[in-house]
Design a protein around this motif. Sequence first.
Motif, mmCIF file in Angstrom:
data_model
loop_
_atom_site.group_PDB
_atom_site.id
_atom_site.type_symbol
_atom_site.label_atom_id
_atom_site.label_comp_id
_atom_site.label_asym_id
_atom_site.label_seq_id
_atom_site.Cartn_x
_atom_site.Cartn_y
_atom_site.Cartn_z
ATOM 1 N N ARG A 161 0.893 -1.269 -0.167
ATOM 2 C CA ARG A 161 0.124 -0.078 0.059
ATOM 3 C C ARG A 161 0.887 1.173 0.049
ATOM 4 N NH1 ARG A 161 -3.286 -3.212 3.548
ATOM 5 N NH2 ARG A 161 -2.065 -2.212 5.437
ATOM 6 N N ARG A 162 2.054 1.104 0.765
ATOM 7 C CA ARG A 162 2.838 2.353 0.637
ATOM 8 C C ARG A 162 3.385 2.395 -0.590
ATOM 9 N NH1 ARG A 162 5.324 5.849 4.779
ATOM 10 N NH2 ARG A 162 6.421 7.402 3.655
ATOM 11 N N ALA A 163 3.993 1.407 -1.107
ATOM 12 C CA ALA A 163 4.623 1.714 -2.675
ATOM 13 C C ALA A 163 3.597 2.435 -3.448
ATOM 14 C CB ALA A 163 5.315 0.243 -2.946
ATOM 15 N N ALA A 164 2.301 1.886 -3.240
ATOM 16 C CA ALA A 164 1.422 2.370 -4.306
ATOM 17 C C ALA A 164 0.799 3.914 -3.967
ATOM 18 C CB ALA A 164 -0.013 1.644 -4.180
ATOM 19 N N GLU A 165 1.008 4.231 -2.946
ATOM 20 C CA GLU A 165 0.828 5.751 -2.617
ATOM 21 C C GLU A 165 1.990 6.387 -3.253
ATOM 22 O OE1 GLU A 165 0.740 5.811 1.601
ATOM 23 O OE2 GLU A 165 -1.437 5.007 1.799
ATOM 24 N N GLU A 166 3.274 5.984 -3.234
ATOM 25 C CA GLU A 166 4.462 6.375 -3.684
ATOM 26 C C GLU A 166 4.806 6.331 -5.178
ATOM 27 O OE1 GLU A 166 7.927 5.472 -1.612
ATOM 28 O OE2 GLU A 166 7.268 6.110 0.393
ATOM 29 N N HIS A 167 3.909 5.806 -6.010
ATOM 30 C CA HIS A 167 3.763 5.340 -7.344
ATOM 31 C C HIS A 167 4.992 4.600 -7.822
ATOM 32 C CE1 HIS A 167 0.459 8.448 -7.649
ATOM 33 N NE2 HIS A 167 1.123 9.355 -6.891
ATOM 34 N N ARG A 168 5.261 3.426 -6.642
ATOM 35 C CA ARG A 168 6.232 2.563 -7.326
ATOM 36 C C ARG A 168 5.539 1.281 -7.397
ATOM 37 N NH1 ARG A 168 11.639 2.763 -5.409
ATOM 38 N NH2 ARG A 168 11.633 0.590 -6.797
#
Length: 236
Positions: A82-89
């Motif tokens: 979820r954190r990576a999706a928020e950072e567009h990774r």
Amino acid sequence: MFSHGEERPPAVSGKPFLTMPLRTFVKIALFACTVLLLVAAAYTFTTSAEEPHAFRNATLDNLKESSREKSRSVRRYNRYARRAAEEHREDAARLFRAIALSDSIQQANLHRALVRLGGVPPIIFMEEEEESSGSTRENLHRSLAERHELVRKHYPRRIAAALSDGAHYAARILIWSEGGSTKQALMLDRIAEHPAEPSVYEVCPQCGNTFCQECHETYCPFCATHESFFLTADIP
């Protein structure tokens, strides 16, 4: 000899004391008693020799600890995704999600191995998050270190204990986990420093083996499951 009219003693039969059917029955009974005594002696010897059975205790403890680790790992990697999706990774988000899916399958396998050995799966409490998620770059490096520790330190010891105990099914499950973690470490290392083009990750539903788009195989090399059964790891 005897004179006429003199009473003669009764004739003695020439038959032996035990008839043929009775002698056969006695022989069979003696043989059966001998076999039972030998079996009882062997059982007493083996059970007394195996009474401590430290390896069985070690294997059960290792399976329970591995199950707890997988439970924590599933929640942690879903959080990282979820954190990576928020950072567009998207590349990291897909890989984190694939690892979470893989660990959930392996946790179910560990539960089955515990039950087959007569153990009781541990009660998994929904603990508070151990740590707040850092940046995706930090989470990638943290995950890489965690996978390396499992492969280099924990799995070899746990697999050796299971093999020494003769718990081959448990050893197979742990070997699947070790092999999957080794592949995942390579995938994490590939995108740890530099973002990459998002890859499609698939997971074997039988053993949890993870496949990237570039390393796709028709059959899982761990358990021979066909590619048509592979699960695609979607971004949450």
